[in-house]
Design an enzyme around this catalytic site. Structure first.
Site, PDB file in Angstrom:
ATOM      1  CE  LYS A  53      -3.767  -2.410   2.340  1.00 46.02           C
ATOM      2  NZ  LYS A  53      -4.489  -2.650   3.605  1.00 46.02           N
ATOM      3  CD  GLN A  97      -3.311  -4.421   6.682  1.00 41.81           C
ATOM      4  OE1 GLN A  97      -3.224  -3.465   5.920  1.00 41.81           O
ATOM      5  NE2 GLN A  97      -3.985  -5.515   6.364  1.00 41.81           N
ATOM      6  CG  ASP A 120      -9.250   0.261   5.008  1.00 44.55           C
ATOM      7  OD1 ASP A 120      -9.022   0.102   3.790  1.00 44.55           O
ATOM      8  OD2 ASP A 120      -8.475  -0.144   5.905  1.00 44.55           O
TER       9      ASP A 120
END
Ligand code: NAD
Length: 300
Positions: A53, A97, A120
């Site tokens: 990422k 994460q 997200d």
């Protein structure tokens, strides 16, 4: 049927050059889009995901920060770190994460991320906006599924879409997005009986379970479009999806491979969400309050 193998890597490359142009336009206005990726503890798969990422951010000209925190960090301290990033003007997107260490309450941690920086799309506010038909930050993997369908010229309108797997991260939002695009949606899960009866009726089949070879060509309607979200590592180290890919060939009209299908597009969607967040900020449309955010969407 001659199956077209969807090239997610090529699609993501095309998308990324558009994103780089949007990032450059923002930079010209003095705003460099920035992403902070929070990683708690050591998790080998997470390490790779976060690294990929951050690399992708650099490639399209985004500022990025890797916030690597010790496995032992007390929850209040983690929440304080997130709050500091919420206030940091260089950071437009924040991701935590997953998986988090079990001792931490993942829901509480995800809710600490400011909804306006929740690239997200896991905050309940953004999940609610999606569910009510006003999507703002859509979770990256289902967004990737929709972007692939669009790039391939597959219109879900009035088609039967079957989604296998109903997680908050993939299956459930994918079903909502397909519904909003006019599909009739069946959402299968671990309790579904006779899975093949459902998959065989799909014009568009999205599989997001985490079980290698769960879906075989014999379970697929000839001519269907199959999007395989699964990522499974076999004992021999090979990466495979949830579909038995060779058996789809000659049955599906289009199918994504694993790797090289949904995965690269997912990262592109994270970049897109971060740039979108920076664009909203640059237009002065980044409200700190959840309620304000809702009002803005309703007015838009
Ligand atoms: P999850 O474990 O949270 O959810 C799995 C879902 O599958 C659940 O809803 C469960 O009810 C359902 N399920 C389990 N067994 C089933 C069965 N036999 N039949 C039908 N449904 C069944 O997983 P997730 O986070 O949604 O991820 C799913 C897969 O997608 C995993 O392999 C994951 O690694 C992969 N993934 C890929 C990406 C990407 O970028 N390509 C991103 C996220 C997840």
């Amino acid at each position: 049927v001659d199956t077209h193998v969807i090239d997610g890597t090529a699609l993501s490359r095309r998308l990324r050059s558009d994103l780089a142009a949007r990032a450059a336009a923002l930079a010209g206005r003095g705003v460099r889009p920035g992403l902070a990726a929070i990683e708690v503890g050591e998790h080998p798969a997470s390490r790779v995901y976060v690294r990929n990422k951050l690399k992708a951010c650099a490639e399209v000209g985004l500022h990025s920060e890797h916030v690597a925190l010790p496995d032992t960090i007390p929850e209040p301290e983690l929440l304080a770190r997130i709050r500091a990033l919420n206030e940091d003007p260089r950071v437009h997107g924040i991701l935590v994460q997953l998986p988090l260490p079990k001792r931490l309450a993942a829901e509480r941690v995800l809710q600490a991320v400011a909804p306006a920086k929740d690239v997200d799309g896991f905050h309940p506010l953004n999940a609610g906006l999606l569910a009510t038909g006003h999507p703002r930050f859509v979770p990256c993997t289902p967004a990737a599924v929709m972007a692939i369908l669009e790039a391939e010229g597959v219109n879900p309108w009035a088609r039967h879409a079957v989604v296998v797997g109903a997680s908050n991260i993939v299956g459930k939002p994918a079903a909502l997005l397909l519904l909003q695009r006019g599909a009739t949606v069946t959402l299968c899960n671990s309790k579904t009986k006779d899975l093949a009866d459902h998959t065989a009726r799909a014009d568009i089949l999205v599989v997001a379970v985490g079980k290698p070879r769960l879906v075989t060509g014999a379970m697929v309607k000839p001519g269907a479009v199959v999007i395989d979200v699964g990522i499974n590592r076999l004992p021999d180290g090979k990466l495979v999806g949830d579909c038995d890919f060779p058996s789809l060939l000659g049955v599906a009209s289009r199918a994504t491979p694993v790797p090289g299908g949904v995965g690269p597009m997912t990262i592109a969607m994270l970049l897109a969400n971060t740039i979108h967040a920076a664009e909203l900020a640059a237009e002065g449309r980044t409200p700190g309050q959840a309620g304000e955010a809702l009002l803005q969407v309703q007015r838009a």
